[in-house]
Motif scaffolding. Structure first.
Motif, mmCIF file in Angstrom:
data_model
loop_
_atom_site.group_PDB
_atom_site.id
_atom_site.type_symbol
_atom_site.label_atom_id
_atom_site.label_comp_id
_atom_site.label_asym_id
_atom_site.label_seq_id
_atom_site.Cartn_x
_atom_site.Cartn_y
_atom_site.Cartn_z
ATOM 1 N N THR A 14 0.825 -1.208 0.000
ATOM 2 C CA THR A 14 0.000 0.000 0.000
ATOM 3 C C THR A 14 0.857 1.254 0.000
ATOM 4 N N LEU A 25 0.358 5.158 -1.119
ATOM 5 C CA LEU A 25 -0.031 5.171 -2.530
ATOM 6 C C LEU A 25 -1.547 5.112 -2.665
ATOM 7 N N HIS A 26 -2.058 5.630 -3.761
ATOM 8 C CA HIS A 26 -3.494 5.610 -4.039
ATOM 9 C C HIS A 26 -3.893 4.376 -4.835
ATOM 10 N N ALA A 27 -2.907 3.601 -5.276
ATOM 11 C CA ALA A 27 -3.152 2.367 -6.023
ATOM 12 C C ALA A 27 -2.151 1.324 -5.524
ATOM 13 N N GLU A 69 -7.049 0.785 -7.550
ATOM 14 C CA GLU A 69 -7.255 1.069 -6.129
ATOM 15 C C GLU A 69 -7.727 -0.171 -5.384
#
Length: 119
Positions: A14, A25-27, A69
């Motif tokens: 993550t 991170l967002h993804a 995500e």
């Protein structure tokens, strides 16, 4: 369903370290030692395989910063997931644990203290 032996194909993350600092991170980020697995992850989840130059990838050679995500996965029981938490300060790691045991510093290694009641 056929029985198979488990082999580590890679790890989902993550976050990562960027210039020595933790970065959320967002993804999903995936690390692996297998160039073919990195290419397949990129094909399924987006992103490009590239050398894993940062730490926090457990020494795995490739990383893919995916565009997803969320990811659906099939896990082989509760032991298939591990959490590893690190508190960093200006001088490095202050505390490290897996949610059950303290991992560092060395003088704190062992089972975490559990409070049975709070007065």
């Amino acid at each position: 369903m056929t029985q198979s032996t488990a082999a580590l194909a890679g790890r989902f993350h993550t976050g990562r370290l960027s210039e020595g600092l933790p970065q959320a991170l967002h993804a999903w980020r995936v690390t692996t030692d297998d160039a073919d697995a990195a290419a397949r992850v990129a094909g399924f989840l987006g992103g490009e395989p590239r050398p894993n130059e940062g730490t926090g990838g457990a020494g795995l050679a490739y990383e893919v910063l995916t565009s997803r995500e969320s990811v659906r996965v099939l896990l082989d029981g509760p032991d298939a997931v591990a959490a590893h938490m690190v508190l960093r300060g200006s001088t490095g790691i202050i505390h490290e644990c897996d949610g059950v045991e303290f991992l560092s510093p060395a003088e704190d290694e062992g089972p975490a203290l559990r409070l049975s009641s709070v007065a």
